[in-house]
Design an enzyme around this catalytic site. Structure first.
Site, PDB file in Angstrom:
ATOM      1  N   SER A  54       0.740  -1.234   0.021  1.00  0.00           N
ATOM      2  CA  SER A  54      -0.092   0.086   0.108  1.00  0.00           C
ATOM      3  C   SER A  54       0.833   1.190  -0.075  1.00  0.00           C
ATOM      4  O   SER A  54       1.770   1.621   1.037  1.00  0.00           O
ATOM      5  CB  SER A  54      -0.798  -0.010   1.356  1.00  0.00           C
ATOM      6  N   HIS A  81      -1.443  -1.391  -4.220  1.00  0.00           N
ATOM      7  CA  HIS A  81      -2.442  -1.042  -3.497  1.00  0.00           C
ATOM      8  C   HIS A  81      -2.428   0.469  -3.364  1.00  0.00           C
ATOM      9  O   HIS A  81      -1.757   1.125  -2.728  1.00  0.00           O
ATOM     10  CB  HIS A  81      -2.670  -1.431  -2.073  1.00  0.00           C
ATOM     11  N   ASP A  96      -4.598   3.326  -1.749  1.00  0.00           N
ATOM     12  CA  ASP A  96      -5.933   3.957  -0.990  1.00  0.00           C
ATOM     13  C   ASP A  96      -6.538   5.316  -1.569  1.00  0.00           C
ATOM     14  O   ASP A  96      -5.575   6.304  -1.191  1.00  0.00           O
ATOM     15  CB  ASP A  96      -5.535   4.198   0.492  1.00  0.00           C
ATOM     16  N   MET A 124      -9.039   8.140  -0.513  1.00  0.00           N
ATOM     17  CA  MET A 124      -9.795   8.880   0.690  1.00  0.00           C
ATOM     18  C   MET A 124     -10.322  10.106   0.442  1.00  0.00           C
ATOM     19  O   MET A 124      -9.634  11.120  -0.269  1.00  0.00           O
ATOM     20  CB  MET A 124      -8.938   8.763   1.965  1.00  0.00           C
ATOM     21  N   HIS A 145      -8.373   1.054  -3.965  1.00  0.00           N
ATOM     22  CA  HIS A 145      -9.453   0.838  -2.811  1.00  0.00           C
ATOM     23  C   HIS A 145      -9.920   2.078  -2.606  1.00  0.00           C
ATOM     24  O   HIS A 145      -9.591   2.880  -1.983  1.00  0.00           O
ATOM     25  CB  HIS A 145      -8.433   0.620  -1.441  1.00  0.00           C
ATOM     26  N   MET A 192     -12.038   4.430  -0.472  1.00  0.00           N
ATOM     27  CA  MET A 192     -12.903   4.796   0.685  1.00  0.00           C
ATOM     28  C   MET A 192     -13.423   5.983   0.406  1.00  0.00           C
ATOM     29  O   MET A 192     -13.022   7.186   1.166  1.00  0.00           O
ATOM     30  CB  MET A 192     -11.824   4.745   1.854  1.00  0.00           C
ATOM     31  N   MET A 227     -11.286  -5.442   5.732  1.00  0.00           N
ATOM     32  CA  MET A 227     -10.697  -4.759   6.610  1.00  0.00           C
ATOM     33  C   MET A 227     -10.151  -5.109   7.894  1.00  0.00           C
ATOM     34  O   MET A 227     -11.085  -5.455   8.838  1.00  0.00           O
ATOM     35  CB  MET A 227     -11.104  -3.349   6.979  1.00  0.00           C
ATOM     36  N   ASP A 287      -6.572  -6.267   4.588  1.00  0.00           N
ATOM     37  CA  ASP A 287      -6.055  -4.952   4.654  1.00  0.00           C
ATOM     38  C   ASP A 287      -6.165  -4.299   5.824  1.00  0.00           C
ATOM     39  O   ASP A 287      -7.002  -4.030   6.422  1.00  0.00           O
ATOM     40  CB  ASP A 287      -6.750  -3.943   3.530  1.00  0.00           C
TER      41      ASP A 287
HETATM   42  C1  DX5 Z   1      -6.031   1.894   5.295  1.00  0.00           C
HETATM   43  C2  DX5 Z   1      -5.766   1.572   4.197  1.00  0.00           C
HETATM   44  C3  DX5 Z   1      -4.778   0.489   4.280  1.00  0.00           C
HETATM   45  C4  DX5 Z   1      -3.389   0.941   4.723  1.00  0.00           C
HETATM   46  C5  DX5 Z   1      -2.677  -0.416   5.340  1.00  0.00           C
HETATM   47  O1  DX5 Z   1      -7.559   2.578   5.489  1.00  0.00           O
HETATM   48  O2  DX5 Z   1      -6.899   0.641   3.496  1.00  0.00           O
HETATM   49  O3  DX5 Z   1      -4.370   0.032   2.820  1.00  0.00           O
HETATM   50  O4  DX5 Z   1      -2.771   1.574   4.029  1.00  0.00           O
HETATM   51  O5  DX5 Z   1      -1.425   0.031   5.925  1.00  0.00           O
HETATM   52  P1  DX5 Z   1      -0.754  -0.728   6.825  1.00  0.00           P
HETATM   53  O6  DX5 Z   1      -0.391  -1.968   6.228  1.00  0.00           O
HETATM   54  O7  DX5 Z   1       0.472   0.048   7.421  1.00  0.00           O
HETATM   55  O8  DX5 Z   1      -1.809  -1.138   8.037  1.00  0.00           O
HETATM   56 ZN    ZN Z   2      -6.398  -0.285   1.614  1.00  0.00          ZN
END
Ligand code: DX5
Ligand code: ZN
Length: 229
Positions: free
Chosen positions: A7, A30, A32, A34, A63, A65, A136, A174
């Site tokens: 990620s 990956h 993210d 947001m 991903h 969010m 998650m 994740d």
């Molecule tokens: C959190 C994200 C994850 C995050 C994971 O909202 O969806 O993808 O980056 O990071 P680690 O592996 O550090 O928990």
């Molecule tokens: Zn994620």
């Protein structure tokens, strides 16, 4: 075949190309997304993902969010996402169905995710239609949080439902994945392991990926042997 999906939330956003070059053994990347509404943090959107797509051949595991993702699915398809995952909590059931259909019609794989507080049953209407089920194991929003062991049962349930023919999705996990937590997730049936901190905070990110993959394979193998006993 198990996959490690580092990620970039935990990478240096000012040096993304360099960071991605450090992980040649990653299977997916990956990303993210947001929006500051669905989760209390903001990251990047389509323009940056386009640049990432131009800089790597890794499949982009996006991903989302974000609130009501149906509004922008086409934008993520246009910038080269291979997989797009939406959250079941982010819109009405009708719009979740529409988002999954739009992702697949656009030639990408469709994922559905759920927060730790959401029961797996909430995904039932879509299990037969999705390509990826993302569990998650931290509250979405930030990298570097602690793995929630109480979510392992959810992973196991997702694997059991798949075994019983409820779908053909890959199971992704994740949040808080590290060389010490990955075994529990792998033994429970996960196939894809997202890891932020464990990869990018390491001095040797590619070595960290190889270690994670090895631990996951070993744990899955052990679980299979125990089952056969
Ligand atoms: C959190 C994200 C994850 C995050 C994971 O909202 O969806 O993808 O980056 O990071 P680690 O592996 O550090 O928990
Ligand atoms: Zn994620």
């Amino acid at each position: 075949m198990m996959k490690i999906s580092p990620s970039i939330l935990a990478a240096d956003f000012a040096n993304l190309e360099r960071e991605i070059r450090r992980i040649p053994d990653a299977d997916w990347l990956h990303i993210d997304v947001m929006d500051g509404i669905f989760v209390p943090n903001m990251t990047i959107g389509p323009p940056v993902i386009r640049s990432i797509h131009n800089a790597t051949r890794l499949p982009l595991d996006v991903h989302l969010m974000i609130d009501r993702p149906i509004r922008t699915i086409k934008d993520y398809l246009a910038v080269g996402a291979s997989m797009i995952t939406v959250h079941v909590e982010s819109d009405t059931p009708e719009n979740i169905t529409a988002a999954i259909k739009a992702i697949q019609a656009g030639g990408a794989k469709a994922g559905l995710s759920l927060k730790p507080g959401t029961p797996l049953e909430a995904l039932k209407p879509w299990l037969r239609h999705i390509d990826l089920l993302l569990v998650m194991t931290v509250e979405p929003g930030f990298s570097g949080q602690k793995f929630m062991h109480d979510q392992v049962a959810k992973l196991r349930k997702a694997a059991t439902l798949r075994q019983r023919g409820y779908g053909h999705y890959k199971i992704s996990v994740d949040g808080g994945i590290s060389s010490s937590t990955i075994a529990a997730a792998a033994a429970a049936g996960a196939d894809v392991f997202v890891a932020g901190n464990a990869v990018f905070s390491s001095e040797d990110p590619n070595g960290a990926i190889r270690l994670l993959a090895r631990r996951a394979e070993e744990a899955a193998q052990r679980a299979k042997e125990d089952e056969g006993r």
